[in-house]
Design a protein around this motif. Structure first.
Motif: not given
Length: 407
Positions: A54, A58, A108
């Motif tokens: 994640a 991101t 996520h």
């Protein structure tokens, strides 16, 4: 501007399932380990691998999706979540289970990066903190209901059933998001900029000292918290002698305390974020440090409940900061904040695994307490990031700057 309560509630529900699914292995460590024939410490590393993916994905994924309508993008991230949970439900081996979680981890970071800016577009300028707290109730409910009920379901019907319930919840949220969210087209400046420029903006935002301080506070605090929280099941078993239904009940109380605190904090985030955060950090430091010695059942339960009440409300305060200190680049600031949080989760779970493997379970609460104190000192010396009071004029200034970027 109206307060889109129903849309915020559905976003909060989506956050509920994301948080519940990410942390569910904490309560199901023994069941997953026994079924897939791996150690509890290795199952704990599911938190680390998830957070690493994640954190790494991101910023680039947020950059390349800036031209996608926000309402559609958040629905897609929740759809990916549902698919990954379905895959985890039927995972025949530990590597397959880990792979399904990594798929979820890719979505996520994007989900949490766009969540804050979407919330800011669904609430009046002087109620963004309140709106952030409303969606953060989903996080708290995930700990109140998601982890303890998931733990109970896992013990009763098996861990696969518990994870499968996350997939079903994700599907329901996708339908609701597509139904209640208003159209949220990309901002003109984002539509005009390419992915390379967006990626550069996310990197450059770290040059803003206020964003860098927010990330430092976040990483310090979250590393300490998740080093201990990832192994809360063996800690409570050692300190309070609780397992099975007793552990589920205490996790329920942990989240319940956090739910109450988040609700109370949400009423003041827009006015006094600095003092609120210092109070929460002090409560966390004292309570988690109390778990270092073996206290006995009663005292261990009290310390755990205070710990839950303190930490669970912290993301509501921290999550509103990027929207306030960087109104000109809310997506980029939110993305780097999410990365800092994921680094904290992954780093904490990794450090916890190392200490548990070395037989030093009792040191985890002390580490969490020391890093909470360090985060508190950073907050105390960062008044521009965590002010003692925010005036109405400051809210209007931030709103005007954000509005200027939409043209």
């Amino acid at each position: 501007m109206s307060f889109h309560r129903s849309a915020l509630a559905v976003i909060g529900a989506s956050a509920f399932f994301y948080v519940a699914a990410e942390t569910l292995p904490i309560g199901l460590l023994p069941q997953i380990a026994a079924d897939l024939h791996v150690s509890e410490a290795r199952v704990g590393l599911l938190m680390t691998s998830y957070a690493v993916v994640a954190a790494l994905s991101t910023i680039p994924l947020t950059a390349v999706t800036m031209r996608v309508p926000r309402n559609l993008l958040i629905a897609v991230t929740v759809a990916i979540f549902a698919v990954s949970q379905a895959a985890a439900t039927f995972a025949p081996t530990f590597p397959v289970l880990a792979g399904s979680r990594l798929l979820c981890a890719l979505a996520h970071g994007v989900f949490w990066s766009v969540l804050g800016p979407i919330v800011a577009r669904l609430a009046p300028p002087d109620q963004i903190g309140r709106a952030t707290a409303l969606t953060s109730l989903g996080n708290s409910l995930a700990i109140v209901l998601g982890v303890p009920l998931g733990t109970a379901l896992g013990q009763w019907l098996g861990w696969r059933f518990a994870i499968g319930s996350m997939a079903v919840g994700g599907v329901i949220c996708v339908v609701l998001l597509l139904t209640v969210l208003p159209a949220l087209p990309p901002l003109p400046r984002d539509r005009a900029a390419g992915a390379g420029r967006q990626l550069g903006n996310a990197v450059r935002i770290l040059r803003d000292g206020r964003v860098a301080r927010l990330c430092a506070v976040t990483t310090l605090l979250v590393v300490g918290h998740f080093a201990a929280y990832t192994y809360i099941a063996p800690l409570i078993r050692r300190d309070a002698g609780l397992d099975g239904a007793g552990l589920s009940a205490l996790l329920l109380g942990y989240g319940g305390a956090g739910l109450l605190t988040t609700y109370l904090v949400g009423r003041h985030i827009d006015r006094r974020p600095g003092p609120l955060l210092l109070i929460l950090l002090a409560a966390q430091a004292v309570s988690v440090a109390s778990l270092a010695p073996v206290l006995g059942t009663a005292l261990a339960i009290v310390a755990t409940l205070v710990w839950g009440g303190a930490f669970t409300a912290v993301p509501a305060v921290l999550g509103a900061v990027p929207l306030r200190v960087a109104p000109h680049a809310r997506d980029a600031a939110s993305a780097v904040y999410v990365v800092a949080f994921q680094i904290g989760i992954g780093g904490g779970a990794f450090v916890g695994e190392r200490l548990v493997t070395a037989g030093a379970l009792g040191r985890l609460p002390l580490l969490a307490a020391v890093l909470a104190v360090a985060a508190g000192m950073a907050v105390l010396f960062s008044p521009r990031v965590f002010p003692a009071r925010i005036s109405a004029d400051e809210h209007h200034r931030v709103a005007a700057e954000a509005a200027a970027m939409t043209r």
